[in-house]
Design an enzyme around this catalytic site. Structure first.
Site, PDB file in Angstrom:
ATOM      1  N   LYS A  99       0.904  -1.087   0.059  1.00 48.59           N
ATOM      2  CA  LYS A  99      -0.065   0.007  -0.052  1.00 48.59           C
ATOM      3  C   LYS A  99       1.049   1.236  -0.043  1.00 48.59           C
ATOM      4  CE  LYS A  99      -3.295   2.961   2.455  1.00 48.59           C
ATOM      5  NZ  LYS A  99      -3.949   3.120   3.844  1.00 48.59           N
ATOM      6  N   GLY A 161      -8.229   8.784  10.437  1.00 49.59           N
ATOM      7  CA  GLY A 161      -8.581   8.772  11.669  1.00 49.59           C
ATOM      8  C   GLY A 161      -9.660   9.802  12.275  1.00 49.59           C
ATOM      9  N   ALA A 187      -9.561   5.510   4.491  1.00 48.63           N
ATOM     10  CA  ALA A 187      -9.366   6.850   5.579  1.00 48.63           C
ATOM     11  C   ALA A 187     -10.895   7.652   5.866  1.00 48.63           C
ATOM     12  CB  ALA A 187      -8.380   7.832   4.912  1.00 48.63           C
ATOM     13  N   GLY A 188     -11.133   7.729   7.196  1.00 50.30           N
ATOM     14  CA  GLY A 188     -12.143   8.440   7.714  1.00 50.30           C
ATOM     15  C   GLY A 188     -13.361   7.754   8.009  1.00 50.30           C
ATOM     16  N   ASN A 209      -9.095   1.457  10.054  1.00 52.46           N
ATOM     17  CA  ASN A 209      -8.426   0.969  11.187  1.00 52.46           C
ATOM     18  C   ASN A 209      -8.974   1.566  12.387  1.00 52.46           C
ATOM     19  OD1 ASN A 209      -4.803   1.175  11.801  1.00 52.46           O
ATOM     20  ND2 ASN A 209      -6.225   0.255  12.890  1.00 52.46           N
ATOM     21  N   THR A 210      -8.701   2.947  12.485  1.00 55.76           N
ATOM     22  CA  THR A 210      -9.041   3.628  13.758  1.00 55.76           C
ATOM     23  C   THR A 210     -10.446   3.432  14.228  1.00 55.76           C
ATOM     24  OG1 THR A 210      -7.740   5.268  13.158  1.00 55.76           O
ATOM     25  CG2 THR A 210      -9.202   5.874  14.789  1.00 55.76           C
TER      26      THR A 210
END
Length: 263
Positions: A99, A161, A187-188, A209-210
């Site tokens: 990635k 995040g 993301a987000g 992830n987050t």
């Protein structure tokens, strides 16, 4: 339903990709990943050990599973940094699926430097890497990255995040129209409904992830993300009804039973 995500020549039975950061320990990382049903976990190799066998190594926790590790270049700010990092990782681990992310604004937005990303993509593609590329939600850049050799485009939904979800759904649609490789929203993502929306509008996959790692119950959130991605994908494939500005009866209006009010 046998609905496979294919990136380059690699196939995955799940369209959910998860991250490995922000967990308290590697065991929780593994437990949440297994609960998510994901077959691919991305690893910031400048921050998480997968190359040094003499220290606690994330790769050891995933031995005996069918989950692949996806090294990412988080923390790199130039094309040269990313190229050097991935060449070292490949030499140490043999991993070829990567990635690519090159960050331009490290202080506030963590937005990518798309020009440096493009430079790195061109070189790494010639090196034979299968590249999944983190980018902004720009269909023009997405096409350029595809032409440079990227095997998948990973446009941000919103800042990394942030948990803000998809801020511009139309740009995801425009990117889908612009390229012929998988589009994976990255993301987000903040909760399961964000993942479902991404899939419903036609994304080929979701990376988060987050949202999992920092949930009050990471295992339960991982399971929720699993089902959200499946539901969103099935909803997209089924085809939603057209939106209308007025009501439409859900049952037939012909042949209604007539009532007599005569006594």
């Amino acid at each position: 339903m046998n609905d496979i995500l294919k990136v380059g020549n690699i196939e995955f039975a799940s369209r959910l990709i998860v991250g490995s950061g922000k967990y308290p320990d590697f065991q929780t990382t593994k437990d949440a990943t297994l609960a998510s049903g994901s077959k691919l976990i991305t690893v910031a190799v400048r921050r998480v050990n997968i190359t040094n066998p003499n220290e606690e190594n994330l790769m050891d926790y995933f031995k005996g599973t069918d989950i692949k590790l996806l090294p990412n270049s988080a923390g790199c700010t130039t094309a040269e940094d990313a190229i050097t990092l991935f060449r070292m990782v490949k030499e140490a681990t043999g991993l070829n699926l990567i990635k690519l992310e090159v960050i331009g604004d490290t202080a506030k937005t963590l937005y990518p430097d798309v020009m440096e990303t493009l430079k790195a993509c061109e070189v790494l593609a010639k090196d034979g890497f299968t590249i999944m590329t983190y980018s902004n939600d720009d269909p023009i850049m997405a096409k350029r990255l595809e032409d440079a050799g990227s095997a998948a485009i990973m446009p941000l939904a919103s800042p990394i995040g942030s948990g803000l979800g998809i801020q511009n759904r139309y740009n995801v649609l425009f990117i889908k129209e612009a390229v012929n490789i998988p589009v994976i929203v990255d993301a987000g993502i903040g909760c399961a409904s964000d993942a479902a929306i991404a899939m419903e509008i036609g994304a080929d996959g979701v990376l988060t992830n987050t949202a999992i790692a920092q949930a009050k119950n990471p295992i339960l959130m991982a399971e929720a993300m699993k089902h959200a991605v499946i539901a969103g994908r099935n909803s997209f494939l089924a085809g939603r009804i057209a939106k209308k500005p007025f009501a439409t009866a859900s049952s037939p209006t012909e042949g209604l039973i007539e009532f007599s009010h005569k006594k």
